[in-house]
Design a protein around this motif. Structure first.
Motif, PDB file in Angstrom:
ATOM      1  N   ILE A  28       1.224  86.006 108.466  1.00 13.58           N
ATOM      2  CA  ILE A  28       0.523  86.388 109.757  1.00 13.58           C
ATOM      3  C   ILE A  28       1.039  85.580 110.743  1.00 13.58           C
ATOM      4  O   ILE A  28       1.549  84.498 110.797  1.00 13.58           O
ATOM      5  CB  ILE A  28      -0.947  86.276 109.532  1.00 13.58           C
ATOM      6  CG1 ILE A  28      -1.376  84.808 109.175  1.00 13.58           C
ATOM      7  CG2 ILE A  28      -1.522  87.088 108.314  1.00 13.58           C
ATOM      8  CD1 ILE A  28      -2.844  84.549 109.327  1.00 13.58           C
ATOM      9  N   THR A  29       0.711  86.150 112.022  1.00 15.88           N
ATOM     10  CA  THR A  29       0.712  85.483 113.422  1.00 15.88           C
ATOM     11  C   THR A  29      -0.625  85.702 114.006  1.00 15.88           C
ATOM     12  O   THR A  29      -1.220  86.680 113.676  1.00 15.88           O
ATOM     13  CB  THR A  29       1.814  86.216 114.239  1.00 15.88           C
ATOM     14  OG1 THR A  29       1.504  87.427 114.625  1.00 15.88           O
ATOM     15  CG2 THR A  29       3.108  85.867 113.571  1.00 15.88           C
ATOM     16  N   TYR A  30      -0.955  84.488 114.961  1.00 10.31           N
ATOM     17  CA  TYR A  30      -2.233  84.727 115.593  1.00 10.31           C
ATOM     18  C   TYR A  30      -2.018  83.765 116.919  1.00 10.31           C
ATOM     19  O   TYR A  30      -1.208  82.932 116.897  1.00 10.31           O
ATOM     20  CB  TYR A  30      -3.238  84.320 114.932  1.00 10.31           C
ATOM     21  CG  TYR A  30      -3.185  82.865 113.953  1.00 10.31           C
ATOM     22  CD1 TYR A  30      -3.438  81.849 114.593  1.00 10.31           C
ATOM     23  CD2 TYR A  30      -2.404  82.797 112.886  1.00 10.31           C
ATOM     24  CE1 TYR A  30      -3.377  80.570 114.150  1.00 10.31           C
ATOM     25  CE2 TYR A  30      -2.211  81.414 112.354  1.00 10.31           C
ATOM     26  CZ  TYR A  30      -2.736  80.318 113.088  1.00 10.31           C
ATOM     27  OH  TYR A  30      -2.483  79.255 112.330  1.00 10.31           O
ATOM     28  N   THR A  31      -2.842  83.961 117.776  1.00  5.89           N
ATOM     29  CA  THR A  31      -2.836  82.878 118.903  1.00  5.89           C
ATOM     30  C   THR A  31      -3.724  81.587 118.640  1.00  5.89           C
ATOM     31  O   THR A  31      -4.664  81.776 117.860  1.00  5.89           O
ATOM     32  CB  THR A  31      -3.587  83.704 120.340  1.00  5.89           C
ATOM     33  OG1 THR A  31      -4.738  83.883 119.920  1.00  5.89           O
ATOM     34  CG2 THR A  31      -2.519  84.921 120.527  1.00  5.89           C
ATOM     35  N   ASP A  32      -3.274  80.549 119.116  1.00  6.31           N
ATOM     36  CA  ASP A  32      -3.885  79.296 118.881  1.00  6.31           C
ATOM     37  C   ASP A  32      -3.737  78.639 120.432  1.00  6.31           C
ATOM     38  O   ASP A  32      -2.626  78.469 120.948  1.00  6.31           O
ATOM     39  CB  ASP A  32      -3.221  78.581 117.868  1.00  6.31           C
ATOM     40  CG  ASP A  32      -3.844  77.039 117.431  1.00  6.31           C
ATOM     41  OD1 ASP A  32      -4.610  76.658 118.484  1.00  6.31           O
ATOM     42  OD2 ASP A  32      -3.948  76.762 116.564  1.00  6.31           O
ATOM     43  N   PRO A  33      -4.912  77.971 120.926  1.00 12.42           N
ATOM     44  CA  PRO A  33      -4.587  77.503 122.234  1.00 12.42           C
ATOM     45  C   PRO A  33      -3.756  76.125 122.183  1.00 12.42           C
ATOM     46  O   PRO A  33      -3.284  75.723 123.264  1.00 12.42           O
ATOM     47  CB  PRO A  33      -6.259  76.987 122.675  1.00 12.42           C
ATOM     48  CG  PRO A  33      -6.966  77.266 121.295  1.00 12.42           C
ATOM     49  CD  PRO A  33      -6.099  78.361 120.705  1.00 12.42           C
TER      50      PRO A  33
END
Length: 77
Positions: A28-33
């Motif tokens: 998976i890919t996702y946004t992370d601050p």
């Protein structure tokens, strides 16, 4: 956590202790601050929890973890 499924790898083998392992490694890919760009991850999900036919590449998915930090289920949007 919501993420995008980028791929999966079906697994079907016998572990060193003789137990069968049947399931999928999900990528998976996702946004992370804390990350510039996209964060990536992978994890194992047993076939009992998510069947290969139910995994959709490029789909949005919510990853639900149990209290021990293991993936409990995937909820596809």
């Amino acid at each position: 956590m919501y993420a995008k499924v980028t791929g999966y790898k079906p697994l079907n083998f016998v572990s060193q202790d003789g137990n069968p392992v049947v399931g999928n490694r999900i990528y998976i890919t996702y946004t992370d601050p804390k990350v510039k760009g996209l964060a990536t991850d992978s994890f194992y999900v047993s076939a009992e929890k998510v069947a290969t036919k139910d995994i959709v590449v490029d789909a949005e998915v919510e990853v639900v973890y149990n209290r021990y930090g293991k993936v409990e289920t995937l909820i596809f949007a």
